[in-house]
Design an enzyme around this catalytic site. Sequence first.
Site, PDB file in Angstrom:
ATOM      1  N   ASP A 190       0.790  -1.248   0.000  1.00  0.00           N
ATOM      2  CA  ASP A 190       0.000   0.000   0.000  1.00  0.00           C
ATOM      3  C   ASP A 190       0.821   1.297   0.000  1.00  0.00           C
ATOM      4  O   ASP A 190       0.536   2.217   0.785  1.00  0.00           O
ATOM      5  CB  ASP A 190      -0.940   0.007   1.223  1.00  0.00           C
ATOM      6  CG  ASP A 190      -1.951  -1.132   1.220  1.00  0.00           C
ATOM      7  OD1 ASP A 190      -1.964  -1.926   0.264  1.00  0.00           O
ATOM      8  OD2 ASP A 190      -2.721  -1.251   2.191  1.00  0.00           O
ATOM      9  N   LYS A 205      -7.075  -4.903  -2.795  1.00  0.00           N
ATOM     10  CA  LYS A 205      -7.786  -5.455  -1.636  1.00  0.00           C
ATOM     11  C   LYS A 205      -8.666  -4.383  -1.019  1.00  0.00           C
ATOM     12  O   LYS A 205      -8.433  -3.191  -1.212  1.00  0.00           O
ATOM     13  CB  LYS A 205      -6.777  -5.993  -0.617  1.00  0.00           C
ATOM     14  CG  LYS A 205      -5.875  -4.904  -0.074  1.00  0.00           C
ATOM     15  CD  LYS A 205      -4.822  -5.468   0.852  1.00  0.00           C
ATOM     16  CE  LYS A 205      -3.940  -4.369   1.397  1.00  0.00           C
ATOM     17  NZ  LYS A 205      -4.646  -3.328   2.175  1.00  0.00           N
ATOM     18  N   CYS A 260      -1.613  -2.866   7.763  1.00  0.00           N
ATOM     19  CA  CYS A 260      -1.573  -3.794   6.630  1.00  0.00           C
ATOM     20  C   CYS A 260      -0.295  -4.621   6.571  1.00  0.00           C
ATOM     21  O   CYS A 260      -0.334  -5.787   6.184  1.00  0.00           O
ATOM     22  CB  CYS A 260      -1.854  -3.049   5.337  1.00  0.00           C
ATOM     23  SG  CYS A 260      -3.588  -2.512   5.259  1.00  0.00           S
TER      24      CYS A 260
HETATM   25  C1  VGL Z   1      -4.328   0.630   5.918  1.00  0.00           C
HETATM   26  C2  VGL Z   1      -5.807   1.578   7.368  1.00  0.00           C
HETATM   27  C3  VGL Z   1      -6.812   1.475   6.428  1.00  0.00           C
HETATM   28  C4  VGL Z   1      -2.922   0.167   5.652  1.00  0.00           C
HETATM   29  C5  VGL Z   1      -5.312   0.506   4.968  1.00  0.00           C
HETATM   30  O1  VGL Z   1      -2.512   0.102   4.476  1.00  0.00           O
HETATM   31  O2  VGL Z   1      -2.211  -0.122   6.636  1.00  0.00           O
HETATM   32  N1  VGL Z   1      -4.577   1.144   7.113  1.00  0.00           N
HETATM   33  N2  VGL Z   1      -6.550   0.947   5.241  1.00  0.00           N
END
Ligand code: VGL
Length: 211
Positions: free
Chosen positions: A14, A112, A157
């Site tokens: 991410d 995702k 994540c």
């Molecule tokens: C994430 C919070 C919400 C992450 C993704 O990538 O850690 N954290 N969505």
Amino acid sequence: MHIIQPTDALLVIDLQNDFCPGGALAIAGGDEIVPLVNALARAFPHVLLTQDWHPAGHISFASAHPGAKPYQTITTPYGTQTLWPDHCVQNTRGAKFHPALDIPHAELVLRKGFRANIDSYSAFLENDHFTPTGLAGYLRERGLTRLFLCGLAYDFCVRFSAVDGTALDFECLVIEDATRAVKLPGSIDATRRAFAEAGIQRIQSEEILGG
Ligand code: VGL
Ligand code: ZN
């Protein structure tokens, strides 16, 4: 030192605009890791990226729950869910990878969190800890057995991806200086405990790239 093998992959979690300074769910220093992640990527034969990819009105958005505020938790049919500012909405600038991320040889982009009624922190399983994303099957078919994780966020994540990957029999190592954390109360300690319990090694990038 960790000698990188043909069956190793770098899993970049991410590394998207919304998780970097200026983004909707900005993580302090999130952008600082980009040059290091690029350098790590060049040391790996296989690089896989994940991309948080939510529809508008996603269940993890505080805005979808009247009266709720970001960073509080709610109870859902699949368990406790932390609420976040709207982030990584499909096809928006915030959902794009950081513009300086330079990994032309990335082999997979695994999206995702695309179902409206369930979140997915982990690259392997959605937040019901049951529904697969398909990544385990992909890795098994390709014979990739050891994963080095980096990216955002360390305490969400990256954490859940490493823990689930380990439970699914992949050897997972977390490159800590190539991550940054959201830092909710207790979240870093909880992550370190979870890694210790699962036998997940926390390493530094110089153990791959050399001092
Ligand atoms: C994430 C919070 C919400 C992450 C993704 O990538 O850690 N954290 N969505
Ligand atoms: Zn998200």
